[in-house]
Design an enzyme around this catalytic site. Structure first.
Site, PDB file in Angstrom:
ATOM      1  N   HIS A 115      -4.742 -10.140   4.837  1.00  0.00           N
ATOM      2  CA  HIS A 115      -3.503  -9.515   4.367  1.00  0.00           C
ATOM      3  C   HIS A 115      -3.151  -9.988   2.961  1.00  0.00           C
ATOM      4  O   HIS A 115      -2.706  -9.199   2.110  1.00  0.00           O
ATOM      5  CB  HIS A 115      -2.378  -9.853   5.355  1.00  0.00           C
ATOM      6  CG  HIS A 115      -1.021  -9.418   4.899  1.00  0.00           C
ATOM      7  ND1 HIS A 115      -0.098 -10.299   4.364  1.00  0.00           N
ATOM      8  CD2 HIS A 115      -0.419  -8.201   4.897  1.00  0.00           C
ATOM      9  CE1 HIS A 115       1.001  -9.650   4.056  1.00  0.00           C
ATOM     10  NE2 HIS A 115       0.843  -8.377   4.363  1.00  0.00           N
TER      11      HIS A 115
ATOM     12  N   GLU B 132       8.039 -12.246   3.368  1.00  0.00           N
ATOM     13  CA  GLU B 132       7.672 -11.251   4.376  1.00  0.00           C
ATOM     14  C   GLU B 132       7.623 -11.893   5.760  1.00  0.00           C
ATOM     15  O   GLU B 132       8.049 -11.298   6.746  1.00  0.00           O
ATOM     16  CB  GLU B 132       6.317 -10.642   4.013  1.00  0.00           C
ATOM     17  CG  GLU B 132       5.938  -9.418   4.814  1.00  0.00           C
ATOM     18  CD  GLU B 132       4.629  -8.793   4.365  1.00  0.00           C
ATOM     19  OE1 GLU B 132       4.153  -7.865   5.061  1.00  0.00           O
ATOM     20  OE2 GLU B 132       4.070  -9.209   3.330  1.00  0.00           O
TER      21      GLU B 132
ATOM     22  N   GLU C 120      -5.320  -8.311   0.405  1.00  0.00           N
ATOM     23  CA  GLU C 120      -4.828  -6.938   0.215  1.00  0.00           C
ATOM     24  C   GLU C 120      -3.727  -6.914  -0.839  1.00  0.00           C
ATOM     25  O   GLU C 120      -3.703  -6.034  -1.716  1.00  0.00           O
ATOM     26  CB  GLU C 120      -4.311  -6.388   1.534  1.00  0.00           C
ATOM     27  CG  GLU C 120      -3.681  -5.012   1.451  1.00  0.00           C
ATOM     28  CD  GLU C 120      -2.487  -4.847   2.375  1.00  0.00           C
ATOM     29  OE1 GLU C 120      -1.430  -4.377   1.904  1.00  0.00           O
ATOM     30  OE2 GLU C 120      -2.611  -5.184   3.569  1.00  0.00           O
ATOM     31  N   HIS C 121      -2.808  -7.878  -0.781  1.00  0.00           N
ATOM     32  CA  HIS C 121      -1.748  -7.966  -1.789  1.00  0.00           C
ATOM     33  C   HIS C 121      -2.334  -8.226  -3.176  1.00  0.00           C
ATOM     34  O   HIS C 121      -1.934  -7.600  -4.165  1.00  0.00           O
ATOM     35  CB  HIS C 121      -0.776  -9.093  -1.431  1.00  0.00           C
ATOM     36  CG  HIS C 121       0.283  -8.698  -0.457  1.00  0.00           C
ATOM     37  ND1 HIS C 121       1.630  -8.842  -0.712  1.00  0.00           N
ATOM     38  CD2 HIS C 121       0.198  -8.173   0.785  1.00  0.00           C
ATOM     39  CE1 HIS C 121       2.328  -8.419   0.333  1.00  0.00           C
ATOM     40  NE2 HIS C 121       1.482  -8.013   1.260  1.00  0.00           N
TER      41      HIS C 121
END
Length: 417
Positions: free
Chosen positions: A46, A126, A49-50
């Site tokens: 994840h 997040e 991905e950022h």
């Protein structure tokens, strides 16, 4: 029409031409997600991905955003437990631009430590935001409850300690292990030709090299138990789960039918009983989570603490009735038509068709036509539904997860299963 080609470097290219639309959706699918991670790098899929959006050797993050915005396009990405996808939707005249931008992002991202430090703070926010969303958090707790100790049981985003541990060498090591040609599927759907897509893909991705790091994935074992976590919030969030099947299983269509009847929509038994007739919950539903070699079936409800025991009891009664009385021929016919309608309506956009292509190629290594899916749905019999329900709702395979202000009485209700 579905087409597939494999480039000389083993990147697979799949496409579906939809000549009556003016758009193209292009997706770069990587066969890695949180399942590929270890405890020390939990959440790294994840996080990468950022970072892919934070600028390349050729373009800044702002340049990337402006290039897509200038042609009215949409760019985004998501990470799942078994794959990561980067995608762009543009007018069909801008297919090359889409490949240019995505290839630059995937092949030339800088992973600067300064950007990593900044993005770490974003991802930590997040995490904290997610902790404040109990109706989402409970599902991750539930997966971890059922598959404790297995990578599929962990959440996708990671933990505060693991995220704080991320640095450039760690990110690059993971990137080099999994962002390899033999682990990539490039999927596109819309107003395009397969030949042009392959030509452009070979131009922008043809020099990519490397091989995926081979691992030894294990199939998770369901561990029946109860996890009740107290939290000072307004509602109690409940999940009851049991084993389902993998995406490869022929029984998946029977599970889809059972899910639809039990809690898959507003006409389902759980919704009608608990929300419409009793007014005990706003949100009540069931769903399936199917992976390459395992699956879960989950029932979720959110309700006030004073209603929690009654909701659990009504869920138990609904399951008991399904197991012992089965479903009618009319219910089966209605559900089959509903599933077929949902499937066809969901595939009216180039985005949804691209997604279906990419997932199938990564998980199944083949394409299943809509006609094949419809045929498989139609093959499901009353006898098969009855047989599967007996297996699914065995008391020895049920897991219960609750989050919120829990009363002692709920323990007794759960034991009645």
């Amino acid at each position: 029409m579905y087409r597939k080609s494999t480039l000389p470097n083993n990147i697979r290219v799949v496409s579906e031409a939809i000549p009556y639309v003016k758009s193209v959706t292009l997706g770069i699918w990587i066969g890695t997600g949180s399942r590929s991670e270890q405890q020390h790098n939990h959440g790294i899929s994840h996080f990468i991905e950022h970072m892919i959006f934070k600028g390349t050797e050729n373009r800044s993050a702002k340049d990337i955003a402006e290039m897509v915005d200038e042609v009215g396009g949409q760019i985004n990405a998501f990470t799942d437990k078994e794959h990561t996808c980067y995608y762009i939707k543009v007018l069909d005249t801008h297919l090359e631009l889409a490949l240019d931008v995505l290839s630059d992002m995937l092949l030339s991202s800088k992973f600067e430590q300064e950007d990593i430090n900044r993005e770490r703070e974003v991802v930590l926010e997040e995490v904290h935001m997610y902790e404040d969303t109990p109706d989402e958090l409970v599902h991750d707790l539930h997966h971890n409850n059922i598959w404790a100790g297995h990578a599929l049981g962990r959440n996708i985003i990671g933990t505060v300690p693991s995220i704080e541990n991320f640095n450039k060498p760690l990110l690059l090591e993971y990137y080099q292990n999994f962002y390899t040609p033999d682990n990539i599927v490039i999927a596109a759907a819309g107003n395009l030709t397969h030949e042009r897509l392959v030509e452009l893909t070979n131009y922008y991705f043809g020099k990519m090299a490397g091989n995926k790091k081979q691992g030894n994935p294990t199939v998770p074992e369901l561990k029946p138990n109860q996890t009740i976590q107290s939290k000072a919030i307004e509602q109690v969030h409940l999940c009851l789960g049991t084993s389902s099947v993998s995406q490869l299983s022929p029984d998946i269509y029977t599970f889809h039918i059972i899910n639809n009847i039990l809690g898959g929509g507003i006409s389902s038994r759980l919704f009608q009983t608990i929300r419409e007739e009793k007014g005990l919950a706003y949100s009540i539903y069931s769903y399936q989570t199917n992976y390459s070699d395992a699956g879960l079936f989950t029932i979720y409800a959110g309700t006030r603490p004073s209603n929690a025991c009654q909701v659990v009891e009504l869920v138990r009664q609904t399951i008991f009735e399904l197991k012992n009385k089965g479903i009618t021929a009319r219910e089966l016919t209605k559900t089959k038509e509903q599933l077929k309608g949902n499937l066809l309506l969901a595939l009216e956009s180039s985005s949804s068709r691209m997604s279906r292509l990419g997932k199938m190629e990564l998980t199944l290594g083949k394409y299943i036509t809509l006609d094949e899916v419809v045929t498989n749905i139609d093959k499901v019999s009353l006898e098969k539904v009855h047989s599967i329900t007996q297996q699914m709702f065995n008391p020895n395979t049920l897991c219960f997860t609750a989050l919120g202000p829990i009363s002692e009485e709920i323990y007794d209700e759960v034991k009645r299963f």
